[in-house]
Write an enzyme that holds these catalytic residues in place. Structure first.
Site, PDB file in Angstrom:
ATOM      1  N   ASP A 189     -67.181  49.952 -13.300  1.00  0.00           N
ATOM      2  CA  ASP A 189     -67.802  50.604 -12.134  1.00  0.00           C
ATOM      3  C   ASP A 189     -67.633  52.104 -12.292  1.00  0.00           C
ATOM      4  OD1 ASP A 189     -68.494  51.329  -9.196  1.00  0.00           O
ATOM      5  OD2 ASP A 189     -68.701  49.154  -9.196  1.00  0.00           O
ATOM      6  N   ARG A 240     -73.447  41.257  -9.894  1.00  0.00           N
ATOM      7  CA  ARG A 240     -73.476  40.659  -8.557  1.00  0.00           C
ATOM      8  C   ARG A 240     -73.771  41.729  -7.509  1.00  0.00           C
ATOM      9  NH1 ARG A 240     -68.922  37.890  -4.769  1.00  0.00           N
ATOM     10  NH2 ARG A 240     -68.253  40.050  -4.658  1.00  0.00           N
ATOM     11  N   GLY A 270     -69.005  46.073 -10.933  1.00  0.00           N
ATOM     12  CA  GLY A 270     -68.183  45.038 -10.291  1.00  0.00           C
ATOM     13  C   GLY A 270     -67.384  45.519  -9.090  1.00  0.00           C
ATOM     14  N   ASP A 329     -70.751  54.224 -16.353  1.00  0.00           N
ATOM     15  CA  ASP A 329     -72.017  54.410 -15.641  1.00  0.00           C
ATOM     16  C   ASP A 329     -73.031  53.430 -16.236  1.00  0.00           C
ATOM     17  OD1 ASP A 329     -74.441  55.210 -14.681  1.00  0.00           O
ATOM     18  OD2 ASP A 329     -74.328  57.280 -15.424  1.00  0.00           O
ATOM     19  N   HIS A 382     -80.015  44.662  -6.282  1.00  0.00           N
ATOM     20  CA  HIS A 382     -80.659  44.889  -4.980  1.00  0.00           C
ATOM     21  C   HIS A 382     -80.413  46.311  -4.465  1.00  0.00           C
ATOM     22  CE1 HIS A 382     -77.351  43.801  -1.780  1.00  0.00           C
ATOM     23  NE2 HIS A 382     -76.887  44.590  -2.716  1.00  0.00           N
TER      24      HIS A 382
HETATM   25  C1  LIG Z   1     -73.106  46.406  -3.701  1.00  0.00           C
HETATM   26  S1  LIG Z   1     -71.786  46.880  -4.712  1.00  0.00           S
HETATM   27  C2  LIG Z   1     -71.432  45.389  -5.584  1.00  0.00           C
HETATM   28  C3  LIG Z   1     -70.037  45.371  -6.136  1.00  0.00           C
HETATM   29  C4  LIG Z   1     -69.642  44.090  -6.878  1.00  0.00           C
HETATM   30  N1  LIG Z   1     -70.594  43.704  -7.878  1.00  0.00           N
HETATM   31  C5  LIG Z   1     -69.411  42.962  -5.902  1.00  0.00           C
HETATM   32  O1  LIG Z   1     -70.279  42.089  -5.769  1.00  0.00           O
HETATM   33  O2  LIG Z   1     -68.340  42.930  -5.274  1.00  0.00           O
HETATM   34  C6  LIG Z   1     -72.590  47.837  -5.956  1.00  0.00           C
HETATM   35  C7  LIG Z   1     -71.634  48.493  -6.926  1.00  0.00           C
HETATM   36  O3  LIG Z   1     -72.376  49.257  -7.876  1.00  0.00           O
HETATM   37  C8  LIG Z   1     -71.594  50.383  -8.196  1.00  0.00           C
HETATM   38  N2  LIG Z   1     -72.390  51.442  -8.828  1.00  0.00           N
HETATM   39  C9  LIG Z   1     -73.295  52.260  -8.247  1.00  0.00           C
HETATM   40  N3  LIG Z   1     -73.791  53.111  -9.142  1.00  0.00           N
HETATM   41  C10 LIG Z   1     -73.197  52.818 -10.321  1.00  0.00           C
HETATM   42  C11 LIG Z   1     -73.328  53.357 -11.643  1.00  0.00           C
HETATM   43  N4  LIG Z   1     -74.189  54.330 -11.908  1.00  0.00           N
HETATM   44  N5  LIG Z   1     -72.586  52.810 -12.620  1.00  0.00           N
HETATM   45  C12 LIG Z   1     -71.712  51.788 -12.360  1.00  0.00           C
HETATM   46  N6  LIG Z   1     -71.554  51.246 -11.139  1.00  0.00           N
HETATM   47  C13 LIG Z   1     -72.303  51.752 -10.137  1.00  0.00           C
HETATM   48  C14 LIG Z   1     -71.037  50.808  -6.853  1.00  0.00           C
HETATM   49  O4  LIG Z   1     -69.956  51.693  -6.996  1.00  0.00           O
HETATM   50  C15 LIG Z   1     -70.680  49.464  -6.247  1.00  0.00           C
HETATM   51  O5  LIG Z   1     -69.360  49.101  -6.536  1.00  0.00           O
END
Ligand SMILES: C[S@@+](CC[C@H](N)C(=O)[O-])C[C@H]1O[C@@H](n2cnc3c(N)ncnc32)[C@H](O)[C@@H]1O
Length: 479
Positions: A295, A342, A273, A326, A346
């Site tokens: 996150d 969200r 998130g 994670d 992608h």
């Molecule tokens: C494109 S952002 C989207 C953030 C949020 N869902 C939003 O729409 O505002 C993708 C998110 O995935 C998180 N992320 C990446 N790898 C991750 C992991 N292994 N576990 C948890 N979160 C992760 C990133 O830190 C980032 O905040």
């Protein structure tokens, strides 16, 4: 009727329709010179579906009227437009001009704020003014218009100079988004070379994309941003995620998935998130629910700071909990009513996206819903490749000679698709691709809720029977 006549007619009729709908609401449709206002922005959001075919026709008219050589030369240099936008943001131009008012300001004074070469900045601003971002009032004097004003942070320029990293806090994320393009587009220049590289071109690993080639790193973008020396990029990225919902929060909180009708106390988990941009909108609108934003630990720390500063009371009163997790590891929450992803899938190639989904499926109750919010890519032909029998899946096509889907033809999601390819070998997906990916991880797409881009679409899913049960059913049926 010729194609040219048809396009002109679509534009003329569409504009007339938009003007009369605006008049019914008692206000003219805003022009670039109209000062920004919440009412004007709401009107534009509400009429986005009416405007889409007109915009698609206007693009097609340009492609029709331009000599093909000219068209290709011009589009080939579009990348500099994005660079110019990031540069203007980095020079704080929108806010400097906001403080200057309607007279505008000479580029020498604009450039002095960040000690930038005035000649170079003037050319950058002229480039942007040629595409209706800023206005050149008299030679070398620029002022904001409605579009460039949307890049303002609203903060005093003095404060921005004193503390650049704080400048996006409590903003709608547009300035942050524009600025992130300076990092995220670095792989773009290496795309062709990378694709042709026999060793790397076919990689499906998220740390072997053109962006890593450009940056000389094996880190994913997320790992790179967590390095202490990239604190500014990390802060900015988190806030930039608001950009796609900021025009009107209420669209996301009142349409699509029925948040309002969830029973009081239901638990919503915003997985990956970020700093909680989506949950901020949901928690303000639906106070009867409880939320967890998960996150990476470093992002959660950033989120804690932001919630305290901008959403006082929500974390303190246990309406919202921020949790380091994670999403490739076992999901610790097994009583979720809704999982939300969200703009997460992608970011990952299929095998990783599937793992994220499987972890959620393992932790789901039979009644748990999964809401995937992401772009859905359309084919560019009239054979839609649609997945039958899913409510909301069908998407109306616009009249010929336009490309079949007006919102797709205006371009944002295809740019994003190639953008995420360059960053991490990941992708935006078609509906059929989503259905298969979700099915493979134990989720059934129940329905699709459509939104005007750049808002993400919503796929509402429920758990399929556990694999063991499934195989028994199949076995029995076979017998
Ligand atoms: C494109 S952002 C989207 C953030 C949020 N869902 C939003 O729409 O505002 C993708 C998110 O995935 C998180 N992320 C990446 N790898 C991750 C992991 N292994 N576990 C948890 N979160 C992760 C990133 O830190 C980032 O905040």
């Amino acid at each position: 009727m010729s194609t040219l006549d048809a396009l002109v007619q679509i534009i003329a009729n569409g504009v007339k329709d938009i003007q009369s709908k605006s008049a019914e609401r008692g206000m003219p449709y805003p022009m670039p010179e109209t000062p920004p206002s919440p009412e004007g922005e709401k009107l534009q959001s509400d009429l986005a579906a009416d405007a889409a075919p007109v915009i698609a026709a206007a693009w097609q008219l340009i492609a029709t009227l331009k000599h093909p050589h000219t068209y290709l030369l011009e589009l080939g240099t579009l990348t500099y437009l994005s660079g110019s936008m990031s540069a203007a943001e980095a020079a704080y131009v929108p806010d400097v001009l906001r403080e200057a008012g309607t007279k505008g300001l000479h580029v020498n004074e604009i450039a002095a704020v960040r000690n930038i070469d005035a000649g170079k900045l003037g050319r950058i601003l002229r480039h942007l003014a040629s595409r209706h971002i800023f206005e050149e009032v008299v030679p070398d004097v620029f002022r904001n218009n409605r579009i460039s004003s949307s890049m303002c942070t609203g903060k005093p320029v003095q404060d921005m100079v004193r503390s650049p990293i704080d400048r996006w806090d409590d903003t709608n994320g547009i300035a942050a988004f524009v600025s992130t393009q300076a990092e995220t587009q670095r792989g773009n220049a290496w795309l062709a070379e990378h694709l042709l590289d026999p060793a790397m071109g076919h990689s499906q690993e998220s740390n072997e994309a053109p962006w890593q080639r450009a940056m000389h790193t094996k880190l994913t973008l997320f790992e790179w941003m967590e390095r202490p020396e990239h604190a500014l990029e990390m802060r900015k990225f988190g806030i930039s995620m608001r950009a796609s919902t900021s025009s009107d929060d209420s669209i996301v909180t009142t349409r699509g998935f029925e948040w309002a009708s969830l029973p009081s106390g239901n638990l919503v988990i915003d997985v990956g998130g970020g700093v909680g941009s989506l949950t901020m909108s949901l928690a303000k609108a639906h106070k009867h629910l409880r939320y967890v934003v998960q996150d990476r630990h470093a992002v959660v720390q950033e989120g804690e700071r932001l919630w305290k500063a901008t959403m006082p009371g929500f974390v303190e009163n246990d309406i919202v909990r921020l949790q380091g997790h994670d999403f490739f590891a076992e999901q610790p929450i097994t009583n979720a009513d809704v999982f939300v992803l969200r703009c997460v899938l992608h970011d990952w190639p299929d095998k990783y996206a599937s793992k994220i989904l499987s972890r959620l499926r393992d932790a789901a109750q039979p009644t748990t819903k999964l809401v995937v919010m992401d772009a859905i890519i359309d084919y560019m032909c009239r054979d839609s490749g649609a997945v039958a029998d899913i409510p909301g899946a069908a998407k109306p096509q616009v009249q010929e000679p336009l490309l079949p889907y007006a919102d797709s033809a205006t371009g944002f999601m295809y740019g994003l698709d190639v953008g995420v390819m360059t960053i991490a070998n990941c992708q935006e997906r078609t509906l059929g691709h989503f259905v298969e990916l979700l099915k493979g991880a134990g989720w059934k797409v129940e329905r699709v809720c459509r939104f005007e881009p750049p808002l993400p679409q919503q796929l509402v899913c429920s758990p399929l029977a556990p694999k063991a049960v499934l195989s028994t059913v199949q076995h029995t049926a076979h017998l």
